[in-house]
Design a protein around this motif. Structure first.
Motif, PDB file in Angstrom:
ATOM      1  N   PRO A  62      81.785  32.444 -34.817  1.00 44.02           N
ATOM      2  CA  PRO A  62      81.283  33.740 -35.527  1.00 44.02           C
ATOM      3  C   PRO A  62      82.045  34.391 -36.278  1.00 44.02           C
ATOM      4  O   PRO A  62      81.654  34.966 -37.116  1.00 44.02           O
ATOM      5  CB  PRO A  62      81.079  34.440 -34.103  1.00 44.02           C
ATOM      6  N   ARG A  63      83.629  34.347 -35.961  1.00 40.85           N
ATOM      7  CA  ARG A  63      84.433  34.946 -36.858  1.00 40.85           C
ATOM      8  C   ARG A  63      84.348  34.359 -38.219  1.00 40.85           C
ATOM      9  O   ARG A  63      84.285  35.006 -39.225  1.00 40.85           O
ATOM     10  CB  ARG A  63      85.734  34.839 -36.395  1.00 40.85           C
ATOM     11  N   THR A  64      84.156  33.051 -38.381  1.00 42.59           N
ATOM     12  CA  THR A  64      84.108  32.395 -39.722  1.00 42.59           C
ATOM     13  C   THR A  64      82.816  32.338 -40.332  1.00 42.59           C
ATOM     14  O   THR A  64      82.754  32.917 -41.565  1.00 42.59           O
ATOM     15  CB  THR A  64      84.375  30.863 -39.496  1.00 42.59           C
ATOM     16  N   ALA A  65      81.676  32.526 -39.488  1.00 42.64           N
ATOM     17  CA  ALA A  65      80.461  32.907 -40.156  1.00 42.64           C
ATOM     18  C   ALA A  65      80.486  34.403 -40.744  1.00 42.64           C
ATOM     19  O   ALA A  65      79.771  34.431 -41.820  1.00 42.64           O
ATOM     20  CB  ALA A  65      79.435  32.864 -39.123  1.00 42.64           C
ATOM     21  N   LEU A  66      81.223  35.205 -40.199  1.00 48.11           N
ATOM     22  CA  LEU A  66      81.139  36.687 -40.478  1.00 48.11           C
ATOM     23  C   LEU A  66      81.835  36.664 -41.962  1.00 48.11           C
ATOM     24  O   LEU A  66      81.322  37.524 -42.829  1.00 48.11           O
ATOM     25  CB  LEU A  66      81.823  37.683 -39.641  1.00 48.11           C
ATOM     26  N   ALA A  67      82.778  36.039 -41.772  1.00 49.89           N
ATOM     27  CA  ALA A  67      83.734  36.281 -43.161  1.00 49.89           C
ATOM     28  C   ALA A  67      82.817  35.361 -44.258  1.00 49.89           C
ATOM     29  O   ALA A  67      82.803  36.133 -45.589  1.00 49.89           O
ATOM     30  CB  ALA A  67      85.153  35.365 -42.889  1.00 49.89           C
ATOM     31  N   VAL A  68      82.210  34.450 -44.231  1.00 48.57           N
ATOM     32  CA  VAL A  68      81.621  33.632 -45.237  1.00 48.57           C
ATOM     33  C   VAL A  68      80.299  34.646 -45.746  1.00 48.57           C
ATOM     34  O   VAL A  68      79.960  34.707 -46.684  1.00 48.57           O
ATOM     35  CB  VAL A  68      81.185  32.332 -44.577  1.00 48.57           C
ATOM     36  N   GLY A  69      79.592  35.034 -44.402  1.00 47.90           N
ATOM     37  CA  GLY A  69      78.420  35.951 -44.829  1.00 47.90           C
ATOM     38  C   GLY A  69      78.935  37.284 -45.504  1.00 47.90           C
ATOM     39  O   GLY A  69      78.004  37.772 -46.379  1.00 47.90           O
ATOM     40  N   THR A  70      80.124  37.633 -45.196  1.00 48.53           N
ATOM     41  CA  THR A  70      80.382  39.191 -46.066  1.00 48.53           C
ATOM     42  C   THR A  70      80.627  38.755 -47.475  1.00 48.53           C
ATOM     43  O   THR A  70      80.307  39.441 -48.452  1.00 48.53           O
ATOM     44  CB  THR A  70      81.675  39.706 -45.328  1.00 48.53           C
ATOM     45  N   LEU A  71      81.366  37.601 -47.725  1.00 46.75           N
ATOM     46  CA  LEU A  71      81.624  37.205 -49.115  1.00 46.75           C
ATOM     47  C   LEU A  71      80.311  37.037 -49.756  1.00 46.75           C
ATOM     48  O   LEU A  71      80.139  37.385 -50.887  1.00 46.75           O
ATOM     49  CB  LEU A  71      82.721  35.997 -49.167  1.00 46.75           C
ATOM     50  N   ALA A  72      79.401  36.155 -49.161  1.00 44.09           N
ATOM     51  CA  ALA A  72      78.026  35.940 -49.568  1.00 44.09           C
ATOM     52  C   ALA A  72      77.200  37.085 -50.216  1.00 44.09           C
ATOM     53  O   ALA A  72      76.739  37.332 -51.057  1.00 44.09           O
ATOM     54  CB  ALA A  72      77.262  34.746 -48.826  1.00 44.09           C
ATOM     55  N   LEU A  73      77.336  38.337 -48.878  1.00 41.41           N
ATOM     56  CA  LEU A  73      76.732  39.439 -49.286  1.00 41.41           C
ATOM     57  C   LEU A  73      77.381  40.186 -50.465  1.00 41.41           C
ATOM     58  O   LEU A  73      76.509  40.626 -51.544  1.00 41.41           O
ATOM     59  CB  LEU A  73      76.751  40.191 -48.065  1.00 41.41           C
ATOM     60  N   VAL A  74      78.720  40.355 -50.625  1.00 41.60           N
ATOM     61  CA  VAL A  74      79.292  40.880 -51.779  1.00 41.60           C
ATOM     62  C   VAL A  74      78.838  40.184 -52.792  1.00 41.60           C
ATOM     63  O   VAL A  74      78.674  40.884 -54.252  1.00 41.60           O
ATOM     64  CB  VAL A  74      80.829  40.950 -51.691  1.00 41.60           C
ATOM     65  N   ALA A  75      78.904  39.039 -53.005  1.00 39.30           N
ATOM     66  CA  ALA A  75      78.510  37.987 -54.152  1.00 39.30           C
ATOM     67  C   ALA A  75      77.151  38.177 -54.701  1.00 39.30           C
ATOM     68  O   ALA A  75      76.642  38.296 -55.806  1.00 39.30           O
ATOM     69  CB  ALA A  75      78.727  36.429 -54.140  1.00 39.30           C
ATOM     70  N   ASP A  76      76.201  38.411 -53.644  1.00 32.59           N
ATOM     71  CA  ASP A  76      74.815  38.829 -54.020  1.00 32.59           C
ATOM     72  C   ASP A  76      74.479  39.978 -54.897  1.00 32.59           C
ATOM     73  O   ASP A  76      73.843  40.142 -55.336  1.00 32.59           O
ATOM     74  CB  ASP A  76      74.113  38.761 -52.576  1.00 32.59           C
TER      75      ASP A  76
END
Length: 399
Positions: A62-76
């Motif tokens: 879950p920690r890795t998923a949140l990090a990747v998801g946060t970067l993806a949301l910012v990039a979006d």
């Protein structure tokens, strides 16, 4: 190691459905924003794919998923945007709180709340328009609300696990109590069997020894008669106990607890069995006839104490009177048996001491007091006294 990081079915389903939903929105040309640096339509698929990949790790990492998801949301936010990317991020945030460490579950709601408040204040100060509050509201809906929901679900799951653990512990304790109760009940029944049968077997042993020691037909006939009576009565009492142990027995008649009449019968048997040894047994009951009935455990204990004391008197007492006294003082039932101290003439049966131990244990189970020993008599001769005080009220007795 590879098996431990393999995503579960729920994660795969969410990732696939989110990716397909985003692709459908992209094909339809539905975006959340426009006029950003990367305005090419296909660029929106990059953060969408990254967010779908984060969904695959939502439970196992879950920690890795949140990090990747946060970067993806910012990039979006630098593309034309996709609603599917935002929705999948809310699930990633929820999973990070629910499946993450306890520390992450405590910190993420606070962090997202601070980010929401800071973003709202910052955008309001930058744009200086009330509409800037809507940006803070969206940030809270995307980050803080999923984190708060994860905390709530995690708390309920923790409470449910604690309840299941408590129920399992209660079940184990109940099983241990049941086992201890069975062991205690078996021990009580063993004592009951000894108390019921030992009296009759002692009489059989004494009279059979007399029949073998004295070469007299009449004495042998009387001894055999007493032996037969005690054998029949001992077998009858043993059958009653076995009937109590049977499950689903056909005999519906309960075995009655010993009563006052049973003591009279016991006195008569003692006189019949001890006549050859010069024993004369009498009963003195000073209790009020209108008093309340005794609890069954107390009445049974009193009967067994008298029975064992009379058995010991036939074995060891010198010729003379044997007196059984029953009295009640307040909430105590007093049971006393006295006999002439000394060695009884004639043949005796081997074995001694076990009866006193059994009586002492039985009294201790009821929370009473017990004593046995030689005391000086009125005419200078010593008497052997067995005395027990039993509490009448069941609430005062030990379990």
């Amino acid at each position: 190691m590879l098996t431990s990081i393999r995503p579960d079915r729920d994660a795969v389903a969410l990732a696939v459905s989110g990716l397909l939903g985003g692709l459908l929105l992209w094909l339809l040309g539905l975006h959340t924003q426009g006029g950003h640096p990367f305005s090419a339509s296909w660029v929106t698929l990059v953060p969408l794919t990254a967010m779908a990949s984060a969904e695959l790790l939502r439970r196992n990492a879950p920690r890795t998923a949140l990090a990747v998801g946060t970067l993806a949301l910012v990039a979006d936010q630098f593309t034309r945007g996709s609603l599917a990317t935002i929705l999948m991020f809310t699930d990633v945030m929820y999973a990070a709180v629910l499946y993450g460490t306890p520390a992450a579950a405590r910190r993420l709601p606070v962090a997202t709340l601070l980010v929401t408040v800071a973003s709202t204040i910052g955008f309001l100060a930058w744009f200086r328009k009330p509409e800037a509050l809507l940006i803070g509201l969206v940030i809270g809906l995307v980050s803080f609300i999923p984190a708060l929901t994860g905390v709530s679900v995690r708390s309920h799951r923790t409470a449910a696990d604690a309840a299941r653990l408590a129920a399992a512990q209660t079940a184990r304790l109940a099983e241990m109590d049941r086992t201890q109760a069975v062991i205690a009940e078996r021990a009580r029944m063993a004592r009951e069997l000894h108390d019921m049968v030992a009296n009759h077997l002692s009489a059989v042993a004494i009279h059979s020894t007399a029949a073998l020691s004295i070469d007299d037909p009449e004495t042998s006939r009387n001894a055999l008669k007493v032996i037969r009576e005690n054998s029949v009565e001992g077998l009858a009492e043993m059958r009653r106990l076995i009937g109590l142990l049977r499950e689903g027995g056909q005999d519906d008649t309960p075995a009655a607890a010993p009563t006052r009449a049973a003591l009279d019968t016991l006195i008569e048997q003692t006189n019949a069995n001890g006549a050859s040894g010069g024993l004369l047994c009498t009963l003195e009951d000073t209790r009020d006839p209108g008093a309340d009935a005794l609890p069954t455990p107390v009445e049974l204990a009193a009967y067994r104490i008298v029975q064992e004391a009379l058995t010991n008197a036939r074995k060891h007492a010198a010729p003379g009177p044997v007196v059984v006294r029953l009295g009640r003082s307040g909430e105590l039932l007093t049971v006393e048996v006295t006999s002439v101290f000394g060695s009884r003439t004639g043949p005796t049966a081997p074995g001694s001491g076990a009866g006193l131990v059994g009586m002492r244990e039985r009294v201790a189970l009821l929370g009473g007091t017990f004593g046995a020993g030689a005391d000086p008599g009125g005419d200078g001769a010593k008497i052997w006294r067995v005395r027990a005080e039993l509490p009448v009220r069941e609430r005062e007795m030990r379990e």
